[in-house]
Write a protein that holds these residues in place. Sequence first.
Motif, PDB file in Angstrom:
ATOM      1  N   PRO A  25      -3.139  -3.119 -11.137  1.00 47.34           N
ATOM      2  CA  PRO A  25      -3.351  -1.589 -11.710  1.00 47.34           C
ATOM      3  C   PRO A  25      -4.244  -1.450 -12.717  1.00 47.34           C
ATOM      4  O   PRO A  25      -4.931  -0.531 -13.341  1.00 47.34           O
ATOM      5  CB  PRO A  25      -1.724  -1.364 -11.963  1.00 47.34           C
ATOM      6  N   HIS A  95       0.886  10.561  -3.182  1.00 44.13           N
ATOM      7  CA  HIS A  95       0.560   9.232  -2.867  1.00 44.13           C
ATOM      8  C   HIS A  95      -0.354   9.191  -2.067  1.00 44.13           C
ATOM      9  O   HIS A  95      -0.142   9.931  -0.926  1.00 44.13           O
ATOM     10  CB  HIS A  95       1.908   8.228  -2.824  1.00 44.13           C
ATOM     11  N   TYR A  97      -1.799   5.992   0.891  1.00 37.94           N
ATOM     12  CA  TYR A  97      -1.905   4.616   1.319  1.00 37.94           C
ATOM     13  C   TYR A  97      -2.984   4.316   2.336  1.00 37.94           C
ATOM     14  O   TYR A  97      -3.362   4.966   3.254  1.00 37.94           O
ATOM     15  CB  TYR A  97      -0.492   4.261   1.968  1.00 37.94           C
ATOM     16  N   THR A 108      -2.748  -0.953   0.642  1.00 38.61           N
ATOM     17  CA  THR A 108      -2.861  -0.708  -0.736  1.00 38.61           C
ATOM     18  C   THR A 108      -2.181   0.752  -0.997  1.00 38.61           C
ATOM     19  O   THR A 108      -2.498   1.681  -0.239  1.00 38.61           O
ATOM     20  CB  THR A 108      -4.365  -0.476  -1.028  1.00 38.61           C
ATOM     21  N   LEU A 121      -2.390   1.676  -7.509  1.00 38.45           N
ATOM     22  CA  LEU A 121      -1.197   1.293  -7.820  1.00 38.45           C
ATOM     23  C   LEU A 121      -0.974  -0.157  -7.739  1.00 38.45           C
ATOM     24  O   LEU A 121      -0.724  -1.046  -8.959  1.00 38.45           O
ATOM     25  CB  LEU A 121       0.116   1.976  -7.245  1.00 38.45           C
ATOM     26  N   ASN A 122      -1.116  -0.543  -6.539  1.00 41.69           N
ATOM     27  CA  ASN A 122      -1.092  -2.016  -6.138  1.00 41.69           C
ATOM     28  C   ASN A 122      -1.478  -2.428  -4.658  1.00 41.69           C
ATOM     29  O   ASN A 122      -1.516  -1.493  -4.058  1.00 41.69           O
ATOM     30  CB  ASN A 122       0.193  -2.668  -6.379  1.00 41.69           C
ATOM     31  N   SER A 161       4.608   2.805  -5.551  1.00 41.79           N
ATOM     32  CA  SER A 161       3.843   1.358  -5.328  1.00 41.79           C
ATOM     33  C   SER A 161       4.737   0.709  -4.215  1.00 41.79           C
ATOM     34  O   SER A 161       5.824   1.101  -3.975  1.00 41.79           O
ATOM     35  CB  SER A 161       3.938   0.547  -6.474  1.00 41.79           C
TER      36      SER A 161
END
Length: 369
Positions: A25, A95, A97, A108, A121-122, A161
Motif C-alpha cells: 500500500p 472497491h 478487484y 489485487t 490496497l494489497n 483489502s
Amino acid sequence: MTVTRRGFLGITAATLATTSAATSPAAASPVATRSAAPPGGGTPSRTLYLGTYTSSPGGGSGIGIATYEANGKISATGVLSGVEDPSFLVTRGRHLYAVNEQRAGGVTAIAIDAPGKLRILNRQPNQGSAPCHLTIAGDYLLSANYGSGDLAVHPIRSDGSLGQQTDLVKHKGTTPHAHQVLQAGKYVLAVDLGTDSIYTYTLADGKLLLRHQTTLKTGAGPRHLAFHPSGRYAYVANELDSTITVCRYDNGRLTPTNTVSTIPPGSPQNYPGEVITSPDGRFVYLTNRGHNSIAVFATSAAGSALSLVSTPSCGGDWPRHCALDPSGRLMFVSNQRSNNVTTFAVAHRTGGLTQTSSFSIPTPVCVSV
C-alpha cells in the motif's frame, strides 16, 4: 489441451510471465485524474475501468481509467500502474478487484476513493496459474485459474483489502482450465474449458464444496455463461466449436437443452469470447474472435431458445470482452489485437448494434462499467 492453447487463442505472454513482488500500500499512490464533470455543467460522464495485459509487447501499463459520455464517446483520464496483467476486473461499491494473470497468479484489491481515483490496497497470491476471471460472493473473492485449472478463495476484509487464501479447489480431469467463476444465488458456478464442464459449488466459511457437475459436448470448450434475468436459463459460450448452448437451470443444476452456432455458415475459424444478456432478457450478445463480430441472438419469450439475428462487425480485431452500461443502451467491446474499445448504441426494440465511436488503448481485454 494444454496451457499453450491459450497462447494460440490470442492470450499474450502474460500467462507465462514471472510474478513481480507484491505491491505494498505504501508504494501505491492514488492516481490523479481529470474531473468527470463536463465544463459548464450538464450531464456528468461515467467512469470506465479497463483491464489490459502489461507483460506483452506493446501492452498496457496498468488499469486504464476513462470516462464516457451519454453518446458513448470514451476519453482517457488516467492509469493505475503497479497492477500486473489485470486482465479481468470486478467492482463492488468503493472497491475494485483485479486478477494478475501470470504463471504465479495473484489478485489485487483497490480502493475507489472517488470515481476514477484508485489506490492499491494489497495483493495476495492465489496459489494458481494464470487467473483469468473473478467474482465476489458475500465476503469472499473467488478467482478462476486457467493454467492450473482450479478456484481460489480469499476473504475480503472490512476495509476492502484481501486476506490470506482460505481454499484452493482443483477440477478433476486431464487438462482442466477454469475460465469463469460466478455466483448464482446460494451457489457458485465454475466454467471449465478443459473438462467441458460446469461445476456447482456451495461456499461456507471460506471453503468450496462440490455439489454437481454438468458436462457438455466433448471438445466444445465452454468459456463463459450468462443467465437470463428469470434465472431459469443460462447461455454457455463454447470457445472451441463456436457454439452457444442453452441450459435449463434449477437449484444449482444445469441441464443442456439446445445448441446453435455463433457464426454464419462458411465463416473463418472462430473462438467465442464473452456472452451477456440484455437487461430485459430479450437478447443475448456474444463476441466472436476470428469472425470479429458480435453475435446478436433473440430469445424466446421465456428464454428457453435462441435464434441468431445478426453478426455485425466488432469494429476491431479479436473482441475478447463486452459489457453493457447500466442503462442497457450502450455496449463496449474490447478488441485485444487492434488495441481499441468500440462503443455501440443498442436498439431496444430490435437488439441491433450501431457503432458510434472507437477508443485507442493497448491490449484492452476487459471493460468494467
